[in-house]
Design a protein around this motif. Structure first.
Motif, PDB file in Angstrom:
ATOM      1  N   GLN A 177       0.919  -1.090  -0.298  1.00 15.67           N
ATOM      2  CA  GLN A 177       0.026  -0.043  -0.138  1.00 15.67           C
ATOM      3  C   GLN A 177       0.837   1.313  -0.166  1.00 15.67           C
ATOM      4  OE1 GLN A 177      -2.709  -0.387   3.304  1.00 15.67           O
ATOM      5  NE2 GLN A 177      -4.192  -1.245   2.122  1.00 15.67           N
ATOM      6  N   ASN A 228      -7.814   2.291  -1.290  1.00 15.04           N
ATOM      7  CA  ASN A 228      -7.416   2.609  -0.150  1.00 15.04           C
ATOM      8  C   ASN A 228      -6.846   3.945   0.212  1.00 15.04           C
ATOM      9  OD1 ASN A 228      -4.415   2.352  -0.225  1.00 15.04           O
ATOM     10  ND2 ASN A 228      -5.111   0.459  -0.821  1.00 15.04           N
ATOM     11  N   GLU A 229      -6.588   4.564   1.306  1.00 15.53           N
ATOM     12  CA  GLU A 229      -5.938   5.925   1.513  1.00 15.53           C
ATOM     13  C   GLU A 229      -4.677   6.139   0.699  1.00 15.53           C
ATOM     14  OE1 GLU A 229      -7.046   8.827   2.961  1.00 15.53           O
ATOM     15  OE2 GLU A 229      -8.830   7.971   3.822  1.00 15.53           O
ATOM     16  N   LEU A 230      -3.587   5.321   0.657  1.00 10.25           N
ATOM     17  CA  LEU A 230      -2.471   5.367   0.131  1.00 10.25           C
ATOM     18  C   LEU A 230      -2.316   5.257  -1.412  1.00 10.25           C
ATOM     19  CD1 LEU A 230      -0.458   3.000   2.672  1.00 10.25           C
ATOM     20  CD2 LEU A 230      -0.309   5.628   2.412  1.00 10.25           C
ATOM     21  N   HIS A 244      -8.136  17.143  -4.080  1.00  8.94           N
ATOM     22  CA  HIS A 244      -8.747  16.479  -3.042  1.00  8.94           C
ATOM     23  C   HIS A 244      -9.108  15.103  -3.280  1.00  8.94           C
ATOM     24  CE1 HIS A 244      -9.122  20.229  -0.910  1.00  8.94           C
ATOM     25  NE2 HIS A 244      -9.544  20.917  -2.043  1.00  8.94           N
ATOM     26  N   TYR A 245      -9.089  14.204  -2.112  1.00  7.36           N
ATOM     27  CA  TYR A 245      -9.397  12.893  -2.459  1.00  7.36           C
ATOM     28  C   TYR A 245     -10.284  12.351  -1.111  1.00  7.36           C
ATOM     29  CZ  TYR A 245      -5.422  11.635   0.535  1.00  7.36           C
ATOM     30  OH  TYR A 245      -4.424  11.397   1.290  1.00  7.36           O
ATOM     31  N   ARG A 246     -10.944  11.174  -1.464  1.00  5.79           N
ATOM     32  CA  ARG A 246     -11.526  10.528  -0.410  1.00  5.79           C
ATOM     33  C   ARG A 246     -11.663   8.847  -0.908  1.00  5.79           C
ATOM     34  NH1 ARG A 246     -16.844  13.686   1.900  1.00  5.79           N
ATOM     35  NH2 ARG A 246     -16.597  15.463   0.961  1.00  5.79           N
ATOM     36  N   ALA A 247     -11.394   8.200   0.094  1.00  9.50           N
ATOM     37  CA  ALA A 247     -10.902   6.978  -0.371  1.00  9.50           C
ATOM     38  C   ALA A 247     -11.747   5.616   0.458  1.00  9.50           C
ATOM     39  CB  ALA A 247      -9.484   6.183   0.156  1.00  9.50           C
ATOM     40  N   ASN A 248     -11.615   4.471   0.204  1.00  8.26           N
ATOM     41  CA  ASN A 248     -12.452   3.382   0.921  1.00  8.26           C
ATOM     42  C   ASN A 248     -14.220   3.521   0.695  1.00  8.26           C
ATOM     43  OD1 ASN A 248     -10.296   1.863   1.862  1.00  8.26           O
ATOM     44  ND2 ASN A 248      -9.970   3.729   3.121  1.00  8.26           N
ATOM     45  N   ALA A 289      -5.040   6.090  -3.151  1.00 10.80           N
ATOM     46  CA  ALA A 289      -5.696   7.418  -3.669  1.00 10.80           C
ATOM     47  C   ALA A 289      -4.735   8.576  -3.311  1.00 10.80           C
ATOM     48  CB  ALA A 289      -6.967   7.644  -2.619  1.00 10.80           C
ATOM     49  N   ALA A 290      -4.001   8.814  -2.273  1.00 12.23           N
ATOM     50  CA  ALA A 290      -3.048   9.644  -2.114  1.00 12.23           C
ATOM     51  C   ALA A 290      -1.874   9.698  -3.274  1.00 12.23           C
ATOM     52  CB  ALA A 290      -2.318   9.650  -0.914  1.00 12.23           C
TER      53      ALA A 290
END
Length: 684
Positions: free
Chosen positions: A453, A504-506, A518-522, A508-509
């Motif tokens: 990840q 997941n966050e990683l 900007h981003y939002r994950a999961n 997406a980042a």
């Protein structure tokens, strides 16, 4: 002089304005083939109308100033004038009477009031001029409608009516409507492809301009998707049919064209209500003119100059022009409502897989977890078998990786797709699940998962009988034109760009940070809808861009849903409000530019009409505009609106696609290419 459709008329078009149920409509023709024909036709029609207007108005002005019309009025008895008016205008008069009996006020009602005023004032030449322009408008509407209908008929004829099909080992020719999904169709060099399908064998150069708007041909071989109405320029194909007739992408496009005007812009509804209150206002001004001046001719001139219906024409003509020009560029727009909303947009929400990325991830790592008794290839084979009938891009990556290693796949049983999570099947009596972390019970992730990840990879977890046995890691590639297109959106003043992904966050980042968004994950599909509603609750105008499959609910909820690469995707065309028929991100800022230019043209049309009518009413009220000139002048706003709106037909011609000049940032381009170039590895 043209009418927008009222709410009880066919939603697919602009009505002819006759209000007699004739069924003549002005279709939007918003497909590439139809619009290529309509664009040239509109230019010719506009030129002919302009020449006619100049000649007629010029003659009227000369005849008025020379006194020729006064002498003609004295020489010809009024019964002959009346007979000429009735003979020329009786079809329109019938429609006005029918509309009046139903309590409706149409543009022809306004023109008829002006005509009656001219006759009562004895301004017979002016009455004849009004009849002339009424019939000219009627002719233009009917002629335009017939040409538009012909354009759509020609479009439908692009798909062949018959096809060669393999049945019982023989090749037979059948009507296309008799072909069934799953049958194999033969396409020879130079022939049109009759169905949507997958190439089974053969190789051909395919022209898909009627579907995607892209003039460059593409190569099609085994496994490639092809569409009805495209044709094989070189080579031959055997195609397994997946959709036939109205179910094909081409059939859905035609349906979308026919329904394009159903969603009319809110600004157009103002014009629809215009005639209702405009007539009483004009009558009041005419009454005031007569009471203050006792000048019957000036009063008649007020009624005549005000009988233009150009206010009702201001919005729909501009919308039609833009919808047509957009279709020629591979942009299908369902109606003016969405052009107006898009012009006001200030939030853009983005899906990841298949939207920002190419949607073709590659498996880079096969990791066996502690306690697993499998070899890496066995784990990959199990996962590929479980994903055998899944449509998710990651499932395709798993199957491709297994095929590259020549792994044999079994037949899964009890296949179950769990939206936003993964799949579960039975293989040789054991339950195999493949999917995201959400598919499994809460618990600590293995260290191998954290390591992958951190590299920004997307993970698929494999479970057997409830026990995690392995991890597959995949990477996707950013579309190369995305950075330039996003930079263009920022230049246009889009305040908020946000990535919405189920990853997941990683992961997406890793994608969002280089783009500075900007981003939002999961996220699950329901989460995306909630985010759209969250922005809308704040008064924002939200654009959602997705692939039209997993994102269909969010696309429908957004003020404007844009489906990326909708060719071949029935879900995309149905769910989205705007469909990009090519997977080309430069079309996103381009369609926003088109929306803003369209609304600017609409506002110019309305402003011009208001100023023109106020000027004409003022001149007529003060006796400075003779009735004959007033009768001819009522056609002026229509010509101005047509001329201004016709500019929209040329949108996109002769200029490079938006964002092509800037291109992606060199550093990001290098980073994005790296995963694509890295060979798939195996870790155990």
């Amino acid at each position: 002089m043209l009418n927008p459709a009222s709410d009880d008329k066919p939603a697919s078009a602009l009505a002819c304005g006759c209000d007699d149920g004739c069924g003549v409509t002005l279709s939007t023709g918003s497909t590439p083939a139809a619009q290529n024909a309509m664009a040239g036709f509109s230019t010719g029609l506009l030129t002919a109308f302009g020449v006619t207007l100049v000649v007629v108005v010029g003659f009227v002005v000369f005849a008025e100033w020379s006194g020729l019309l006064d002498r003609l009025t004295e020489f010809v008895p009024w019964p002959l004038w009346l007979a000429a008016v009735l003979a020329g205008g009786h079809p329109i008069f019938r429609s006005v009477i029918r509309a009046t009996l139903r309590g409706k006020v149409t543009s022809h009602t306004l023109m008829t009031v002006g005509l009656i005023a001219a006759m009562l004032a004895g301004a017979w030449p002016a009455a004849i001029i009004i009849v002339f322009f009424m019939r000219l408008a009627d002719y233009i509407e009917h002629f335009t409608a017939e040409r538009a209908r012909k354009a759509v008929r020609d479009l439908t004829e692009l798909a062949p009516e018959t096809a060669r099909v393999e049945r019982k080992g023989a090749e037979i020719e059948l009507p296309v409507v008799e072909i069934q999904a799953g049958e194999t169709v033969i396409v020879r060099p130079g022939e049109k492809i009759p169905v949507d399908g997958e190439v089974v064998s053969g190789q051909a150069t395919i022209n898909q301009a009627a579907i995607t708007g892209e003039s460059m041909p593409v190569e099609a071989g085994p496994g490639a998707r092809v569409f009805a109405a495209s044709f094989a320029q070189l080579g031959h194909l055997r195609v397994r049919a997946t959709a036939v007739g109205t179910d094909t992408t081409f059939g859905r496009v035609i349906k979308m064209v026919e329904e394009a005007d159903k969603h009319r812009a809110p600004i157009q509804r103002i014009a629809d209500r215009f005639a209702t209150w405009y007539l009483p206002v004009v009558v009041a001004i005419a009454a005031a003119t007569y009471l203050l001046s006792s000048n019957a001719l000036a009063t008649a001139a007020v009624l005549m100059v005000a009988c233009s219906c150009s206010f009702a024409l201001a919005t729909p003509v501009a919308m039609i022009a833009s919808i047509g020009a957009s279709a020629r560029r591979g942009l299908l727009i369902k109606g003016g409502k969405y052009l107006e909303a898009l012009a006001k947009a200030d939030v853009v929400l983005l899906d990841k897989t298949g939207t920002l990325t190419l949607g073709r991830p590659q498996i880079t790592d096969v990791v066996l977890l502690h306690g697993s008794d499998l070899e890496p290839d066995c784990l990959l084979a199990l996962a590929a078998t479980a994903e055998r009938y899944s449509e998710h891009p990651l499932a395709e990556a798993v199957r491709t990786a297994a095929a590259d290693r020549r792994l044999a796949l079994a037949e899964p049983e009890d296949f179950e797709a769990i939206p936003g999570k993964g799949v579960r099947v039975r293989i040789d009596g054991r339950t195999i699940a493949v999917g995201s972390r959400r598919l499994f019970p809460e618990g600590a992730l293995p260290n191998e998962a954290f390591e992958l990840q951190e590299q920004g990879k997307t993970l698929l977890f494999v479970e057997r009988d409830g026990q995690p046995i392995g991890i597959l890691a995949a990477t996707d590639t950013l579309r190369p034109e995305v950075p330039g297109a996003i930079a263009e959106l920022r230049k246009m003043g889009i305040e908020h760009l946000e990535l919405l992904t189920g990853d997941n966050e990683l992961t997406a980042a890793a994608l969002a940070k280089p783009l500075d968004i900007h981003y939002r994950a999961n996220l699950l599909p329901d989460d995306k809808i909630a985010i759209v509603k969250e922005h809308q609750a704040r008064g924002r105008v939200v654009v959602m861009i997705g692939d039209g499959v997993n994102d269909a609910p969010a696309l429908a909820q957004a003020d404007v849903g844009i489906a990326m690469g909708a060719a071949g995707s029935g879900v995309a065309i149905e769910a989205a409000h705007i469909a990009l028929m090519r997977e080309d991100w430069t079309l996103v800022p381009e369609v926003m530019h088109i929306a803003r230019r369209t609304m600017k043209a609409v506002k110019i049309n309305i402003g011009f009409t208001v100023i023109y009518n106020l000027t004409g009413l003022s001149l007529a009220a003060f006796g400075l505009l003779p009735p004959t000139i007033a009768a001819a002048a009522q056609a002026g706003p229509d010509f101005g609106i047509l001329a201004n709106s016709a500019r929209l037909l040329r949108q996109g011609r002769g200029r490079p696609p938006t964002g092509s000049g800037s291109g992606p940032h060199p550093r990001w381009q290098e980073d994005a290419a790296a995963p694509h170039l890295r060979p798939a590895g195996v870790r155990s």
